[in-house]
Design an enzyme around this catalytic site. Sequence first.
Site, PDB file in Angstrom:
ATOM      1  CG  HIS A 255      -3.031   2.031  -6.985  1.00  0.00           C
ATOM      2  ND1 HIS A 255      -4.030   1.950  -7.921  1.00  0.00           N
ATOM      3  CD2 HIS A 255      -2.886   0.783  -6.492  1.00  0.00           C
ATOM      4  CE1 HIS A 255      -4.483   0.711  -7.992  1.00  0.00           C
ATOM      5  NE2 HIS A 255      -3.792  -0.029  -7.127  1.00  0.00           N
ATOM      6  CD  GLU A 256      -0.055  -0.296  -4.009  1.00  0.00           C
ATOM      7  OE1 GLU A 256      -0.764  -0.906  -3.180  1.00  0.00           O
ATOM      8  OE2 GLU A 256       0.018  -0.616  -5.215  1.00  0.00           O
ATOM      9  CG  HIS A 259      -4.942  -1.060  -2.419  1.00  0.00           C
ATOM     10  ND1 HIS A 259      -6.122  -1.713  -2.716  1.00  0.00           N
ATOM     11  CD2 HIS A 259      -4.238  -1.009  -3.585  1.00  0.00           C
ATOM     12  CE1 HIS A 259      -6.131  -2.038  -4.009  1.00  0.00           C
ATOM     13  NE2 HIS A 259      -5.006  -1.616  -4.563  1.00  0.00           N
ATOM     14  CD  GLU A 285      -7.158  -2.116  -8.310  1.00  0.00           C
ATOM     15  OE1 GLU A 285      -6.699  -2.660  -7.282  1.00  0.00           O
ATOM     16  OE2 GLU A 285      -6.427  -1.647  -9.210  1.00  0.00           O
TER      17      GLU A 285
END
Lengths: 490, 490
Positions: A255-256, A259, A285
Amino acid sequence: MTTAYETLMAYVRDTEALGQVAGRLGWDQETVMPDGALDQRAEEHGAMAGVLHARRTSPVIAEGLAAVQTTDPVALAQLHHIRRSHDRATKVPASLAGAIARETSRAHRIWAQARAEEDVAAFLPALSRVLDLKREEAQAIAGGADPYDAMLDDFEPGATGAQLTAMFGAMRPRLVALRDRVRQAPPAPQLQGTFPEDGQMALTRELAAAFGYDLNRGRIDKAVHPFSSGSGLDVRITTRTSADDPFNCFYSTIHEVGHACYEQNIDRAYLLTPLGAGVSMGVHESQSRIYENQLGRSRAFTGWLYGRMRDTFGDVGIASEDDFHACVNRIGDGFIRTEADEVQYNLHVLLRFDLERALVSSDLAVADLEGAWNERFVRDFGFSVDRPSHGVLQDVHWSEGLFGYFPTYSLGNVYAGCLHAALRDAVPDLDADLARGDTSRATGWLRDSVQRHGGLHAPRDVIAQAAGGAPTEGPLLDYLEQKFGAIYGV
Amino acid sequence: MTTAYETLMAYVRDTEALGQVAGRLGWDQETVMPDGALDQRAEEHGAMAGVLHARRTSPVIAEGLAAVQTTDPVALAQLHHIRRSHDRATKVPASLAGAIARETSRAHRIWAQARAEEDVAAFLPALSRVLDLKREEAQAIAGGADPYDAMLDDFEPGATGAQLTAMFGAMRPRLVALRDRVRQAPPAPQLQGTFPEDGQMALTRELAAAFGYDLNRGRIDKAVHPFSSGSGLDVRITTRTSADDPFNCFYSTIHEVGHACYEQNIDRAYLLTPLGAGVSMGVHESQSRIYENQLGRSRAFTGWLYGRMRDTFGDVGIASEDDFHACVNRIGDGFIRTEADEVQYNLHVLLRFDLERALVSSDLAVADLEGAWNERFVRDFGFSVDRPSHGVLQDVHWSEGLFGYFPTYSLGNVYAGCLHAALRDAVPDLDADLARGDTSRATGWLRDSVQRHGGLHAPRDVIAQAAGGAPTEGPLLDYLEQKFGAIYGV
């Protein structure tokens, strides 16, 4: 390009560099700062905030904006962001900005204690003060317009509460219905085994690299909460390990990385300019969620991950790739948004969106918030909140005055759904790559279609251009129903 | 205390906080920054430097200084530092400051390459330009006075070239004579064994704690060069490990702990003010050197360390505490200042002091520097420089324009000698503590006599008050002759 533009941009570039320094103070605080430095750190944060505010409201900006003449689209986009930030900073009186900084800092402490003590009443007066101040700020920015839209605009420029209400209203019944069907099916298998921390960290680094994170311009540290920090040439992420739950580490890392790759892949020409950062929370997101879910939790990729986990940890108590895919995508009852699965996550967000919008419009009194939360929760999730820390006190956002932030999570999922459909059209045989742990065609498409533009286009526009049409909730819901219908046979 | 004072101090406090943030960028760069972030980091450094310069030359400072009326000694000391920094910053034209920043950055790169290629001629043109610019800067600050004194004042306020020439002139013959006697004695024993990195780091942490470093307000990381960074509540040090030379790790740590404790032990009331940092490089070095040498390399303390090293690493190839003490204090031929022993270290510094003073006064031409270095070296050390990286190209300082910095190393040793004599008078049975690894009475005396005052007193004054008289070179030379005479039987 005029000299006035270059003068303005030199000033703005220094401000952006200072913004990076201020942001890295936050990284430092969460990863390496000695505990005893906290009081001094507060002074350092305050001093940096003062410098940044002074520069954003500086007459240099107003004079530069008045003097520049250009028709260059990149320059126009830079000026748009500079004007927007200047307008916002100048419209909010310094006394109000100071009051918000003080009250949110105070409310944050009160919230943390109230959550620890399961004491909603202790938090509500602080929440009321923060809400009043944030409403006042929104009115200062938006004039007579809907204050919630002004709040939302901070995180998702151009989005409106009405637009999101329509979109989320269409999502909710299909999500509740899907959740109901899955709840009646037999549960997915669970991991068994031991997962030593060094193995988790080694595999999490491999996953980060597999998704294209450039460790030459980043680093991975451990922190209590995973986050991504910074833009341009220095974009750092954090992760965490939990002895019996390696997926927590792996999927928060992916997830990170989503980003971080967005920030790393922006056109180098925009470095340290307003275009050199992700354009909105929703678009950000969308990148983190498509990396994590549509790619990272796909049948094809989890097939590869199953092998890497068995290489790393030995037997993990799962008999087949299909079972492993079901395990990664396991749906269960839970109170906590940040731990929720793909289906229920958006229901958590929609609940918060409706409640915060009602709070801001005064349709809902702060005193009635807990009751409204608990009533809505049982309706959407099928079971009751057992304690405030599992309900209205679970999230930090409102204590920090972050009204308008929650909906960007679901908007990001909607955007991810649209991008994923377009990606699958563009790369029909993608699963063959993912089954080898190769994300390069997927992440390359996202880089070229979305990430490289940084702040050049408006949020909805960059998604619409990449996805080939205005974003809607349909592709996300279709994807969820198809995926979880197949896993659970419903 | 007037309102004008409080207004001024609030502004200055924010500036000091920003100075801490800027300093921590340096820490970050040396310890955790990704390699690929270097270009962006240069922009961030530049933007922070611009902010700090603007604040130090701000009319807010001049107006505040003009408006404040006070007789409070602490306030007067604060104003002294504020005025000094403001005067210096306003006297140097921005164009000159910019040229120095650019030329030193350029010269630094050229120096690193010249050193790698053993090519003195490649460095000299860049050195000439830096020297000219620094001379111009010194003249802008000092007017008609000796430009070297203005340079020195940057690092050691109040010191003069003439004063140091007299002091160092008295030191040199006694140091050369001692070195000659030791060179003729049989060499001290050397460590044998293996020293795994984790054992070195564990023991270095124990040593840091033993010398009073507060890890709740600091941290220890590894870096290419050991350093201490920061003031107040966040003072970080670095160390390094070398597989066959654990003393490198331990004594560089104790040295940096001396610097760090000075910053940590300053009166909390001075936090984020001009008094809240070490008063000069010389006084700073007195703390690092007395921790490292007079305490850390004492017979009593090394007796304790001998036991801890054997606990940690097993046999270290040394038969007795006396042999271990000789081993820790081993004197040998060497070209490199930073690796020199207590006796020869100051000879390295005195050489550089005389040469740089002659460069600044133009008594020595840049073209003749290497010859002058090599001639002086053989006279003081008894053997010849074999290559430029072992001679005139070994140190970074001149490429960075740091003329006037070198002598503070030896001045710090002189101060340490004075403080050590006074400490031994104040705590006659100190060795009983040190033999148990307990430095608390020694470091407590230094904290109360020197460190807590921060910038309250002038450098010479704080040493004179602690030592009970004006600092002279005598105690240092007596200590060295006594200590090394005993070890080497000369």
